[in-house]
Design an enzyme around this catalytic site. Structure first.
Site, PDB file in Angstrom:
ATOM      1  N   ARG A 225       3.798  -6.700   9.440  1.00 35.40           N
ATOM      2  CA  ARG A 225       3.086  -5.627  10.151  1.00 35.40           C
ATOM      3  C   ARG A 225       3.640  -5.442  11.564  1.00 35.40           C
ATOM      4  NH1 ARG A 225      -2.931  -7.272   7.897  1.00 35.40           N
ATOM      5  NH2 ARG A 225      -2.992  -5.852   6.107  1.00 35.40           N
TER       6      ARG A 225
ATOM      7  N   THR B 193      -4.217  -7.723  11.149  1.00 40.32           N
ATOM      8  CA  THR B 193      -4.616  -6.406  10.632  1.00 40.32           C
ATOM      9  C   THR B 193      -4.076  -5.260  11.507  1.00 40.32           C
ATOM     10  OG1 THR B 193      -6.625  -7.441   9.776  1.00 40.32           O
ATOM     11  CG2 THR B 193      -6.613  -5.035   9.918  1.00 40.32           C
TER      12      THR B 193
ATOM     13  N   LYS C  14       0.837  -1.193   0.000  1.00 39.71           N
ATOM     14  CA  LYS C  14       0.000   0.000   0.000  1.00 39.71           C
ATOM     15  C   LYS C  14       0.882   1.257   0.000  1.00 39.71           C
ATOM     16  CE  LYS C  14      -2.867  -1.674   3.346  1.00 39.71           C
ATOM     17  NZ  LYS C  14      -4.133  -2.049   4.091  1.00 39.71           N
TER      18      LYS C  14
ATOM     19  N   PHE D  14     -14.219   3.468   9.308  1.00 36.18           N
ATOM     20  CA  PHE D  14     -12.893   3.710   8.741  1.00 36.18           C
ATOM     21  C   PHE D  14     -12.888   3.718   7.212  1.00 36.18           C
ATOM     22  CE2 PHE D  14     -13.229  -0.880   9.618  1.00 36.18           C
ATOM     23  CZ  PHE D  14     -12.880  -1.438   8.396  1.00 36.18           C
TER      24      PHE D  14
ATOM     25  N   HIS E 207      -1.856  -5.412   1.690  1.00 34.40           N
ATOM     26  CA  HIS E 207      -3.147  -6.092   1.594  1.00 34.40           C
ATOM     27  C   HIS E 207      -2.880  -7.497   1.082  1.00 34.40           C
ATOM     28  CE1 HIS E 207      -7.265  -7.139   0.543  1.00 34.40           C
ATOM     29  NE2 HIS E 207      -6.741  -7.661  -0.559  1.00 34.40           N
TER      30      HIS E 207
ATOM     31  N   TYR F 164     -12.606  -2.413  -1.861  1.00 27.73           N
ATOM     32  CA  TYR F 164     -12.973  -2.341  -0.445  1.00 27.73           C
ATOM     33  C   TYR F 164     -14.488  -2.232  -0.240  1.00 27.73           C
ATOM     34  CZ  TYR F 164      -8.134  -2.038   1.269  1.00 27.73           C
ATOM     35  OH  TYR F 164      -6.819  -2.309   1.613  1.00 27.73           O
TER      36      TYR F 164
ATOM     37  N   ARG G  24      -1.011 -14.337   4.547  1.00 30.27           N
ATOM     38  CA  ARG G  24      -1.573 -13.543   5.655  1.00 30.27           C
ATOM     39  C   ARG G  24      -0.716 -13.694   6.922  1.00 30.27           C
ATOM     40  NH1 ARG G  24      -6.312 -10.798   4.762  1.00 30.27           N
ATOM     41  NH2 ARG G  24      -6.858 -10.740   6.967  1.00 30.27           N
TER      42      ARG G  24
ATOM     43  N   GLU H 163     -10.306 -11.050  -6.469  1.00 32.12           N
ATOM     44  CA  GLU H 163      -9.448  -9.857  -6.410  1.00 32.12           C
ATOM     45  C   GLU H 163      -8.400  -9.873  -7.534  1.00 32.12           C
ATOM     46  OE1 GLU H 163      -9.829  -8.974  -1.602  1.00 32.12           O
ATOM     47  OE2 GLU H 163      -7.899  -9.608  -2.404  1.00 32.12           O
TER      48      GLU H 163
ATOM     49  N   ASN I 228      -0.988  -0.055   7.687  1.00 33.85           N
ATOM     50  CA  ASN I 228      -0.469  -1.403   7.951  1.00 33.85           C
ATOM     51  C   ASN I 228       0.185  -2.065   6.735  1.00 33.85           C
ATOM     52  OD1 ASN I 228      -2.761  -2.018   6.548  1.00 33.85           O
ATOM     53  ND2 ASN I 228      -3.721  -3.258   8.152  1.00 33.85           N
TER      54      ASN I 228
HETATM   55  P1  DAT Z   1      -6.880  -6.953   6.316  1.00 34.17           P
HETATM   56  O1  DAT Z   1      -6.206  -5.864   5.516  1.00 34.17           O
HETATM   57  O2  DAT Z   1      -5.950  -7.514   7.354  1.00 34.17           O
HETATM   58  O3  DAT Z   1      -7.520  -8.014   5.466  1.00 34.17           O
HETATM   59  P2  DAT Z   1      -9.583  -5.929   6.770  1.00 34.17           P
HETATM   60  O4  DAT Z   1      -9.966  -6.558   5.490  1.00 34.17           O
HETATM   61  O5  DAT Z   1     -10.418  -6.258   7.970  1.00 34.17           O
HETATM   62  O6  DAT Z   1      -8.059  -6.242   7.159  1.00 34.17           O
HETATM   63  O7  DAT Z   1      -9.595  -4.353   6.623  1.00 34.17           O
HETATM   64  C1  DAT Z   1      -9.068  -3.756   5.456  1.00 34.17           C
HETATM   65  C2  DAT Z   1      -8.205  -2.593   5.855  1.00 34.17           C
HETATM   66  O8  DAT Z   1      -9.017  -1.605   6.479  1.00 34.17           O
HETATM   67  C3  DAT Z   1      -7.121  -2.908   6.896  1.00 34.17           C
HETATM   68  O9  DAT Z   1      -5.938  -3.403   6.319  1.00 34.17           O
HETATM   69  C4  DAT Z   1      -6.925  -1.596   7.532  1.00 34.17           C
HETATM   70  C5  DAT Z   1      -8.297  -0.962   7.514  1.00 34.17           C
HETATM   71  N1  DAT Z   1      -9.010  -1.199   8.776  1.00 34.17           N
HETATM   72  C6  DAT Z   1      -9.609  -2.337   9.174  1.00 34.17           C
HETATM   73  N2  DAT Z   1     -10.159  -2.209  10.386  1.00 34.17           N
HETATM   74  C7  DAT Z   1      -9.911  -0.932  10.762  1.00 34.17           C
HETATM   75  C8  DAT Z   1     -10.202  -0.151  11.910  1.00 34.17           C
HETATM   76  N3  DAT Z   1     -10.881  -0.669  12.931  1.00 34.17           N
HETATM   77  N4  DAT Z   1      -9.773   1.132  11.939  1.00 34.17           N
HETATM   78  C9  DAT Z   1      -9.076   1.668  10.904  1.00 34.17           C
HETATM   79  N5  DAT Z   1      -8.759   0.995   9.790  1.00 34.17           N
HETATM   80  C10 DAT Z   1      -9.158  -0.287   9.719  1.00 34.17           C
HETATM   81 MG    MG Z   2      -9.145  -7.931   4.206  1.00 35.31          MG
END
Ligand code: DAT
Ligand code: MG
Length: 150
Positions: A102, A91, A9, A57, A115, A49, A85, A126, A112
């Site tokens: 991370r 995350t 990212k 968020f 992706h 997303y 992962r 995806e 973080n």
């Molecule tokens: P991941 O990227 O580990 O698959 P995710 O799909 O739950 O996590 O969320 C996508 C992205 O959104 C994640 O990398 C960072 C952001 N994100 C997720 N939960 C969040 C939160 N509680 N506050 C801020 N950003 C968040």
């Molecule tokens: Mg995800």
């Protein structure tokens, strides 16, 4: 053989961590299928997303992912989804296992670094969203039989 979309990212690109991410996935034994360095459109970001639309968020997440270029890749291997992962870490960087990307390079959930797809089905969809079929390279490595059991 599973496939995962992997994004370095904007924070990872800006912090010169593309090589670190690629290196860790290569050393793990995963096989690179495709890669491109791109500025993500708002439309692609919102489709990618879409599952998070409506969450508090979400707006920040879209702004972050389109704020600067990303390195988009496809990696494959046996159990690639779980393996990648695990290499990325949880995350929330403060919950990521020591030794994961991370954990080692991030502090905040909104910065973080990477992706990775979370299921084989999402991996396939995806990959199809981010890459054209002709951008995916089918190839074998001499070392494959020493990394892949079958
Ligand atoms: P991941 O990227 O580990 O698959 P995710 O799909 O739950 O996590 O969320 C996508 C992205 O959104 C994640 O990398 C960072 C952001 N994100 C997720 N939960 C969040 C939160 N509680 N506050 C801020 N950003 C968040
Ligand atoms: Mg995800």
């Amino acid at each position: 053989m599973e496939r995962s979309l992997v994004l370095v990212k904007p924070d990872g690109v800006q912090r010169a961590l593309v090589g670190e991410v690629v290196s860790r996935l290569e050393r793990r034994g995963l096989r690179l299928v495709a890669a491109k360095f791109i500025q993500v459109s708002k439309e692609l970001a919102e489709t990618h997303y879409g599952i998070h639309k409506g969450k508090p968020f979400y707006d920040g997440l879209i702004e972050y992912i389109i704020s600067a270029p990303v390195m988009a890749m496809v990696w494959e291997g046996p159990s690639a989804i779980a393996a990648i992962r695990q290499t990325m870490g949880a995350t929330r960087p403060t919950e990521a296992a020591p030794g994961s990307l991370r954990h080692d390079f991030a502090l905040e959930v909104g910065r973080n670094l990477t992706h990775a797809s979370d299921t084989p089905e999402n991996g396939a969809s995806e990959v199809a969203l981010w890459f054209k079929k002709e951008e995916l390279v089918d190839w074998n490595r001499e070392v494959d039989r020493w990394v892949f059991e079958k």
